[in-house]
Write an enzyme that holds these catalytic residues in place. Sequence first.
Site, PDB file in Angstrom:
ATOM      1  CG  HIS A 160      -2.930   3.587   1.894  1.00  0.00           C
ATOM      2  ND1 HIS A 160      -3.483   3.181   0.705  1.00  0.00           N
ATOM      3  CD2 HIS A 160      -3.066   2.540   2.758  1.00  0.00           C
ATOM      4  CE1 HIS A 160      -3.926   1.943   0.840  1.00  0.00           C
ATOM      5  NE2 HIS A 160      -3.691   1.533   2.073  1.00  0.00           N
ATOM      6  CG  ASN A 197      -6.499  -0.583   1.356  1.00  0.00           C
ATOM      7  OD1 ASN A 197      -5.829  -0.286   0.370  1.00  0.00           O
ATOM      8  ND2 ASN A 197      -5.965  -0.933   2.511  1.00  0.00           N
ATOM      9  CB  CYS A 236      -0.975   0.002   1.167  1.00  0.00           C
ATOM     10  SG  CYS A 236      -2.170  -1.333   1.067  1.00  0.00           S
TER      11      CYS A 236
HETATM   12  N1  COA Z   1     -18.391  -7.319  10.523  1.00  0.00           N
HETATM   13  C1  COA Z   1     -18.872  -7.415  11.766  1.00  0.00           C
HETATM   14  N2  COA Z   1     -18.104  -7.596  12.838  1.00  0.00           N
HETATM   15  C2  COA Z   1     -16.777  -7.675  12.622  1.00  0.00           C
HETATM   16  C3  COA Z   1     -16.198  -7.599  11.354  1.00  0.00           C
HETATM   17  C4  COA Z   1     -17.071  -7.407  10.265  1.00  0.00           C
HETATM   18  N3  COA Z   1     -16.636  -7.279   9.002  1.00  0.00           N
HETATM   19  N4  COA Z   1     -14.860  -7.701  11.461  1.00  0.00           N
HETATM   20  C5  COA Z   1     -14.594  -7.866  12.763  1.00  0.00           C
HETATM   21  N5  COA Z   1     -15.754  -7.862  13.462  1.00  0.00           N
HETATM   22  C6  COA Z   1     -15.944  -8.000  14.893  1.00  0.00           C
HETATM   23  C7  COA Z   1     -14.820  -8.716  15.592  1.00  0.00           C
HETATM   24  O1  COA Z   1     -15.005 -10.125  15.544  1.00  0.00           O
HETATM   25  C8  COA Z   1     -14.921  -8.182  16.981  1.00  0.00           C
HETATM   26  O2  COA Z   1     -15.959  -8.838  17.660  1.00  0.00           O
HETATM   27  P1  COA Z   1     -15.829  -9.154  19.228  1.00  0.00           P
HETATM   28  O3  COA Z   1     -15.733  -7.815  19.897  1.00  0.00           O
HETATM   29  O4  COA Z   1     -17.075  -9.908  19.510  1.00  0.00           O
HETATM   30  O5  COA Z   1     -14.564  -9.976  19.370  1.00  0.00           O
HETATM   31  C9  COA Z   1     -15.376  -6.729  16.775  1.00  0.00           C
HETATM   32  O6  COA Z   1     -15.959  -6.682  15.457  1.00  0.00           O
HETATM   33  C10 COA Z   1     -14.266  -5.723  16.835  1.00  0.00           C
HETATM   34  O7  COA Z   1     -13.186  -6.237  16.061  1.00  0.00           O
HETATM   35  P2  COA Z   1     -11.875  -5.418  15.836  1.00  0.00           P
HETATM   36  O8  COA Z   1     -10.898  -6.238  15.038  1.00  0.00           O
HETATM   37  O9  COA Z   1     -11.453  -4.844  17.152  1.00  0.00           O
HETATM   38  O10 COA Z   1     -12.449  -4.236  14.927  1.00  0.00           O
HETATM   39  P3  COA Z   1     -11.747  -2.897  14.546  1.00  0.00           P
HETATM   40  O11 COA Z   1     -12.514  -1.765  15.038  1.00  0.00           O
HETATM   41  O12 COA Z   1     -10.263  -2.958  14.822  1.00  0.00           O
HETATM   42  O13 COA Z   1     -11.928  -2.907  12.959  1.00  0.00           O
HETATM   43  C11 COA Z   1     -10.612  -3.286  11.027  1.00  0.00           C
HETATM   44  C12 COA Z   1     -11.345  -3.936  12.180  1.00  0.00           C
HETATM   45  C13 COA Z   1      -9.961  -4.384  10.191  1.00  0.00           C
HETATM   46  C14 COA Z   1     -11.607  -2.529  10.180  1.00  0.00           C
HETATM   47  C15 COA Z   1      -9.563  -2.311  11.585  1.00  0.00           C
HETATM   48  O14 COA Z   1      -8.788  -2.959  12.563  1.00  0.00           O
HETATM   49  C16 COA Z   1      -8.657  -1.773  10.527  1.00  0.00           C
HETATM   50  O15 COA Z   1      -9.098  -1.030   9.661  1.00  0.00           O
HETATM   51  N6  COA Z   1      -7.370  -2.092  10.597  1.00  0.00           N
HETATM   52  C17 COA Z   1      -6.432  -1.626   9.640  1.00  0.00           C
HETATM   53  C18 COA Z   1      -6.581  -2.432   8.392  1.00  0.00           C
HETATM   54  C19 COA Z   1      -5.836  -1.832   7.247  1.00  0.00           C
HETATM   55  O16 COA Z   1      -5.796  -0.654   7.115  1.00  0.00           O
HETATM   56  N7  COA Z   1      -5.220  -2.676   6.420  1.00  0.00           N
HETATM   57  C20 COA Z   1      -4.504  -2.261   5.298  1.00  0.00           C
HETATM   58  C21 COA Z   1      -3.279  -1.535   5.706  1.00  0.00           C
HETATM   59  S1  COA Z   1      -2.546  -0.834   4.323  1.00  0.00           S
END
Ligand code: COA
Length: 333
Positions: free
Chosen positions: A254, A284, A115
Amino acid sequence: MHKGHSAAVLTGLGAWLPPRVVGNDEIAQRLDTSDEWIRTRTGIRERRIADPDTSTVDMAVHAGGNALRSAGSDVVDALVLATSTADQLCPASAPQVASGLGLSGIAAFDVNAVCTGFVYALATGAGLIAGGIADRVLVIGSDVFSRLCDPADRGTMPIFGDGAGAVVLRRGLPDEPGALGPFDLHSEGDRAELLTVPAGGAKQREAADPHDYFVTMQGQAIFRHACARMAESARAVLERTGLEIGDVDRFVAHQANIRILQATAKQLGLPGDRVVANIGRVGNTSAASIPLALADACEDRSLQPGHRVLLTAFGAGLTWGSTLLTWPDVKPG
Ligand code: COA
């Protein structure tokens, strides 16, 4: 070819998105998620997904052609393609992109910084110009990242989309609009496992677990590193030019998650209205993210000639980096 005190100047911009729009509801029909969760946790409403017969090379040819049109000339000496979804493991995709654009014969190679790829490719293009190796360089970011996502994984499927964006760089002067620099580039391979496709590469061609052919991501850790590293890198380029965050008119980072953009802007003390965000409609798009955001901001006129623009990216590797430019009188082709 003359070197002197020359700089790489942005002189053309092009974008291309696959026509198929996939909204959150369509994803929620197949996975245990919802439009509400995806929108509130990521800011994404929809993304574009490439048809099975459309590849990274195809998208790069479209975006590259649009950038050459925007530049008003198809003369370039080199093509740098930022991608982590090359059509084949070997060879690189850039030569096929060059041929597809009728530019067979020019220097052409891939840069893979996931990315952060577009910022790395811009730096590479600027280096070719500064070193007297090329006068005009086509820099393209193109990724079909949706192909690396496990259709059963709600952690990655909602986030990634496909697309391509490109710019043309020409030799110019450091103080003219469009001149790129300075650059700040970094990597940290110790944390590669935070976002990786474990199998399918040259080290492990075949996997016992088919999931290993898809991307695995530790979302929360990536989130934290993305905010910290992008803010750090943005500050580094500003310091090198003697500028302050208040001098930045548009922050084009990004597009990984709207909350990452907001948290990074907050860490930098940057007002929210200076943050360019098109993640809602594209998701993304990996190496295509920054040029697609630039093109959208030009189209909706939030990016204007004379704006001081700070480009920052973070990606798998880990990799991150930034650069600066004053927006020139360039419109997407
Ligand atoms: N739909 C519904 N629930 C979801 C889910 C989805 N698509 N994905 C995860 N969950 C749930 C999890 O299981 C968790 O449930 P729990 O509390 O019962 O365990 C809850 O939502 C929170 O999960 P978490 O991983 O803490 O969510 P988050 O707020 O961190 O969001 C991302 C997840 C992936 C969106 C976030 O971490 C993110 O954007 N990270 C960076 C990713 C990125 O930018 N990648 C590319 C880099 S270049």
